[in-house]
Scaffold this motif. Structure first.
Motif, PDB file in Angstrom:
ATOM      1  N   ALA A 213      24.485  42.882   4.525  1.00  0.00           N
ATOM      2  CA  ALA A 213      24.657  44.159   5.237  1.00  0.00           C
ATOM      3  C   ALA A 213      23.502  44.388   6.208  1.00  0.00           C
ATOM      4  O   ALA A 213      23.708  44.776   7.365  1.00  0.00           O
ATOM      5  CB  ALA A 213      24.757  45.301   4.223  1.00  0.00           C
TER       6      ALA A 213
ATOM      7  N   ARG B 197      24.122  44.421  14.903  1.00  0.00           N
ATOM      8  CA  ARG B 197      25.034  45.488  15.359  1.00  0.00           C
ATOM      9  C   ARG B 197      26.486  45.146  15.059  1.00  0.00           C
ATOM     10  O   ARG B 197      27.371  45.390  15.871  1.00  0.00           O
ATOM     11  CB  ARG B 197      24.873  45.764  16.851  1.00  0.00           C
TER      12      ARG B 197
ATOM     13  N   LEU C 146      23.730  44.637  10.216  1.00  0.00           N
ATOM     14  CA  LEU C 146      23.256  45.808  10.957  1.00  0.00           C
ATOM     15  C   LEU C 146      22.323  45.385  12.085  1.00  0.00           C
ATOM     16  O   LEU C 146      22.406  45.897  13.207  1.00  0.00           O
ATOM     17  CB  LEU C 146      22.516  46.757  10.016  1.00  0.00           C
ATOM     18  N   SER C 147      21.434  44.431  11.785  1.00  0.00           N
ATOM     19  CA  SER C 147      20.484  43.995  12.810  1.00  0.00           C
ATOM     20  C   SER C 147      21.207  43.320  13.967  1.00  0.00           C
ATOM     21  O   SER C 147      20.709  43.274  15.082  1.00  0.00           O
ATOM     22  CB  SER C 147      19.451  43.041  12.196  1.00  0.00           C
TER      23      SER C 147
ATOM     24  N   THR D 241      28.874  46.434  12.868  1.00  0.00           N
ATOM     25  CA  THR D 241      29.034  47.552  11.944  1.00  0.00           C
ATOM     26  C   THR D 241      30.098  47.267  10.879  1.00  0.00           C
ATOM     27  O   THR D 241      29.902  47.564   9.704  1.00  0.00           O
ATOM     28  CB  THR D 241      29.434  48.811  12.723  1.00  0.00           C
TER      29      THR D 241
ATOM     30  N   ALA E 203      28.787  45.189   8.203  1.00  0.00           N
ATOM     31  CA  ALA E 203      27.814  45.919   7.395  1.00  0.00           C
ATOM     32  C   ALA E 203      28.525  46.849   6.423  1.00  0.00           C
ATOM     33  O   ALA E 203      28.177  46.911   5.233  1.00  0.00           O
ATOM     34  CB  ALA E 203      26.874  46.708   8.300  1.00  0.00           C
TER      35      ALA E 203
ATOM     36  N   THR F 264      28.519  46.533   2.405  1.00  0.00           N
ATOM     37  CA  THR F 264      27.994  47.643   1.614  1.00  0.00           C
ATOM     38  C   THR F 264      28.993  48.060   0.544  1.00  0.00           C
ATOM     39  O   THR F 264      28.630  48.255  -0.625  1.00  0.00           O
ATOM     40  CB  THR F 264      27.672  48.843   2.523  1.00  0.00           C
TER      41      THR F 264
END
Lengths: 378, 412
Positions: B341, B348, B345-346, B350, B353, B357
């Motif tokens: 995740a 981008r 995120l790093s 989403t 991620a 999660t």
């Protein structure tokens, strides 16, 4: 007629090659191929054996249609095996929990089986369009999850239960389904045309489901927009997309439909056993791939290939009785006929393309010549 | 993170491994199991990983030459049978060689169908997967009067590494350094020692050969003329043809090597692991090898990592009768998913991620709410892991450009 002969030359050639290779395999271990094939054919002429063959051909045909729906748009649903076993298990479980009038009960079981198969296959479709996971790998993994993972575990549990509580084998498996949930046998139908079926053999009623599925598949391909879109996506996905066929939705729809048909495969055994037995018949999903390939995904062609495979399967039992040869030879014959057929189809397709190209070139040349003559004449 | 990425691969990978063991140690110290870092776990991991790796490496040779090979499972099964037969008839080393020949014949069949006759690669693979078990059943029944089992085979044996794992040199038993560290029960250090000892004690010769194949294959594929030509057959055969490369020949070589390696993996299963041929013993390891190939992004080192990862989960499951180790593994999964995740995120990404999660929270909730996990979960976990890896990383992978495409000489 010429076209038909050309189309038939590949499967016939493949079959002849299969007979030759399997004869060699039999001779290599000192069996008499003529005696073995003679036994196989001799028994197949008996009505009771024919019932066995039809009973085996029914799930094979359903399995082949499931695979063929995917093949028609270049999707490889290798996962029919897992889909039908899962659908079989859950339909048997749910069917045993309810008490309903016969038609409703049977319908419920069929709908559940179809829905479970569709959902399980749908996972692979969704993963393909949303995450780019190749459906070959994902369906193989889903197979392993269902068969090597879940059902193998269930069998262990049942075995442990049996060892602990001194159950007999008949009580293993899921709880039995009431008579009302079982698709009745179709002996009466067959006996209209033939003598009475002996030896306590029963022709499966699911045969009619398979026939209906075959007709529906044929109509789908030839009469409905969806079938056209399916074939178009398979032949040329870019052109289909330009023509307004949403490729992602087609992938999911084809996988779901394929799984829905796959879910019905277990009905044959369910009608026979009235439950999910501790040792269900396995391998029908993989055999279905072979049947679909041999029958060229054609609703009629697959009838022949399903009957051929069923004949070979049933012959295994006969060979075991007569001792003319090892019964495992029939599995080899199935494998070879498949491989030989796909090679033969490839070769005939190539020859056909070449002939067409030559015919077109000849026509063009003729046209050119006639136009130059006209030019000279003017 | 940037500094870590700047390190050369030989320094980076050991760090990743140490970090992984650290995670296992931490998780283990808050659960009721000692199995995550036990000697038996890493031994079982290697035993499972070797055939997976060999099949995956076989797939690498085939797919680098542009031929998709899902017939690996069938070739592995051929290797199992021929390996057992060769071992019984001619002795253990000959058994391995005969197993390789058996698998290689399967590869040859696949090459004839796909390269010469242009049969669809998946279809030919499926046909081989149907034919191979049928053939082995027939041969077993004729030779051993049982379609599924053979007599006992001979093994080429194994080897204990001297000094580290107490191997003997000329009859003298050297000290077992890793065992003494493992017995001290030092936090983390002893865990590393135990895991390493499982790899170094009772190491099968075939496992050593398999590990040596990683650098060898890297060198062969990336540094030699042969490798360049093999790769061009899989990336852009028309360009290769224009350069005068005999593409058909390289495709044949690639697919036959792939069968030979899968055959070695199969022979390893029957002669070294189970000590006899038994139908169904392949347990889908040819297919898992294919997944390891994809996981490893069609690179030898990556295939090894994939095979070890899947092997770890299989190996752990085998000794985990009460489900506590698989339960602890849920927490490892949670941490791994959290890592995915964060990574997504790093970048981008989403959706990735969020998905990671949700799955991570699910694994955590399960870990918190139960003391053990049911047996079926550990049964399906390896395959779920394959799917998860593909779900998150399938789009980052790059397969050879012309992989699976038909090729005809002189046509573009």
């Amino acid at each position: 007629m010429r076209k038909f002969l050309f189309a038939a030359s590949a499967p016939i050639g493949a079959f002849v090659l299969t007979l030759v290779i399997s004869s060699l395999a039999l001779l290599a271990f000192g069996s008499d191929p003529l005696a073995a094939f003679g036994d196989m054919l001799g028994h197949a002429s008996k009505l009771e054996t024919q019932v066995d063959i039809l009973n085996r051909a029914t799930p094979l045909y359903l399995s082949a249609v499931a695979v063929a729906i995917g093949f028609r748009m270049n999707l490889f649903n290798i996962g029919v095996e897992g889909q039908y076993l899962f659908a079989f298990l859950i339909a048997a479980q749910i069917g045993s929990l309810v008490a309903l009038p016969q038609v409703l009960h049977i319908l419920l079981i069929m709908v559940v089986a179809s829905a479970v198969g569709a959902a399980y296959a749908g996972i692979a479709g969704v993963l393909k369009v949303t995450r780019g996971v190749n459906e070959v790998i994902s369906t193989i993994m889903l197979n392993l999850i269902a068969v090597s993972g879940f059902i193998a575990w269930l069998q262990q549990e049942w075995q442990a239960e049996q060892n602990q509580e001194q159950f007999t084998a008949t009580t293993l498996g899921t709880k039995p389904i009431d008579e009302s949930g079982l698709i009745p046998h179709a002996n009466a139908f067959l006996e209209i045309f033939t003598r009475e079926i002996g030896q306590g053999k029963e022709l499966t009623g699911v045969l009619f489901v398979a026939i209906a599925v075959g007709i529906a598949y044929h109509l789908l391909l030839t009469r409905f927009r969806f079938g056209f879109d399916l074939r178009a996506s398979g032949m040329n996905p870019f052109a289909a997309r330009a023509g307004g066929v949403p490729p992602k939705r087609m992938v999911v729809a084809a996988m779901v439909l394929s799984g829905a048909v796959a879910g019905l495969i277990g009905l044959v055994e369910l009608a026979d056993e009235a439950k999910f037995p501790p040792d269900p018949i396995q391998g029908l999903g993989f055999a279905g791939i072979a049947v679909a390939l041999l029958g060229r995904n054609h609703p009629g062609g697959m009838v022949f290939s399903a009957l051929l495979f069923a004949f070979l399967d049933v012959s295994a039992g006969i060979l075991q009785n007569t001792q003319a040869a090892t019964k495992e030879i029939v599995n080899i014959m199935q494998g070879i006929v498949l491989l030989a057929a796909v090679v033969a189809y490839g070769v005939t397709k190539r020859v056909q393309e070449r002939e067409e190209a030559r015919a077109t070139a000849a026509a063009l040349r003729a046209e050119e010549e006639s136009s130059t003559h006209e030019g000279v004449g003017a | 993170m940037t500094t870590l990425r700047n390190l050369p691969a030989w320094a980076r990978w050991p760090l990743y491994v140490l970090a992984g063991i650290l995670l296992l140690t931490i998780v283990q110290s808050i659960s009721d199991t000692g199995r995550l870092t036990a000697v038996s776990t890493s031994r079982e991991m290697l035993r499972w990983a070797v055939p997976i790796f060999l099949a995956g490496l076989g797939g690498l040779f085939s797919e680098r030459a542009g031929v998709v090979n899902i017939g690996l499972e069938g070739m592995l099964i051929l290797g199992m049978w021929f390996g057992a037969w060769g071992s019984i008839t001619y002795g253990p080393w000959a058994g391995l060689a005969i197993g390789m020949i058996g698998g290689g014949l399967g590869g040859l069949l696949h090459a004839v169908a796909t390269v010469t006759f242009n049969v669809d690669h998946i279809i030919s693979g499926v046909a081989i997967n149907i034919l191979a078990p049928a053939l082995t059943r027939y041969l077993s029944d004729e030779l051993w009067a049982s379609p599924t089992t053979s007599p006992r085979t001979q093994s080429v044996g194994d080897w204990d590494v001297p000094f580290l794992a107490g191997g003997t040199i000329f009859g003298w038993e050297s000290p077992d350094l890793l065992k003494s560290i493992g017995d001290r029960e030092w936090w983390y250090l002893s865990d590393i020692a135990e895991l390493a000892r499982g790899l170094l004690r009772g190491t099968h010769w075939v496992a050593i050969i398999a590990l040596l194949l990683v650098p060898f294959t890297s060198w062969l594929i990336w540094r030699t003329r042969f490798g360049l030509r093999l790769r061009i057959a899989g990336e852009n055969p028309q360009a290769g043809e224009a350069q005068g490369v005999d593409i058909i020949r390289y495709k044949y070589i690639g697919v036959i090597i792939s069968g030979i390696l899968a055959g070695l993996g199969g022979a390893f299963i029957s002669t070294e692991l189970s000590g006899l041929f038994q139908g169904g013993n392949s347990a889908g390891r040819g297919f898992i090898g294919l997944a390891a190939l994809i996981f490893g992004n069609w690179r030898p080192g990556g295939v090894l990592v994939g095979a070890l990862l899947f092997g770890y989960v299989f190996g752990l499951d085998l000794k985990d009768l009460d489900g506590t180790a698989s339960h602890a593994l849920l927490l490892v999964n949670t941490v791994a998913l959290a890592g995915v995740a964060a990574w997504a995120l790093s970048r981008r990404r989403t959706t990735d991620a969020i998905l990671a999660t949700i799955l991570g929270v699910g694994a955590l909730a399960w870990w918190l709410s139960a003391e053990t996990v049911p047996n079926w979960w550990s049964n399906i976990l390896p395959y779920v892991l394959v799917l998860l890896v593909l779900v998150f990383f399938a789009q980052r992978l790059r397969m050879p450009a012309a992989d699976g495409l038909p090729y005809r000489k002189g046509e573009s």
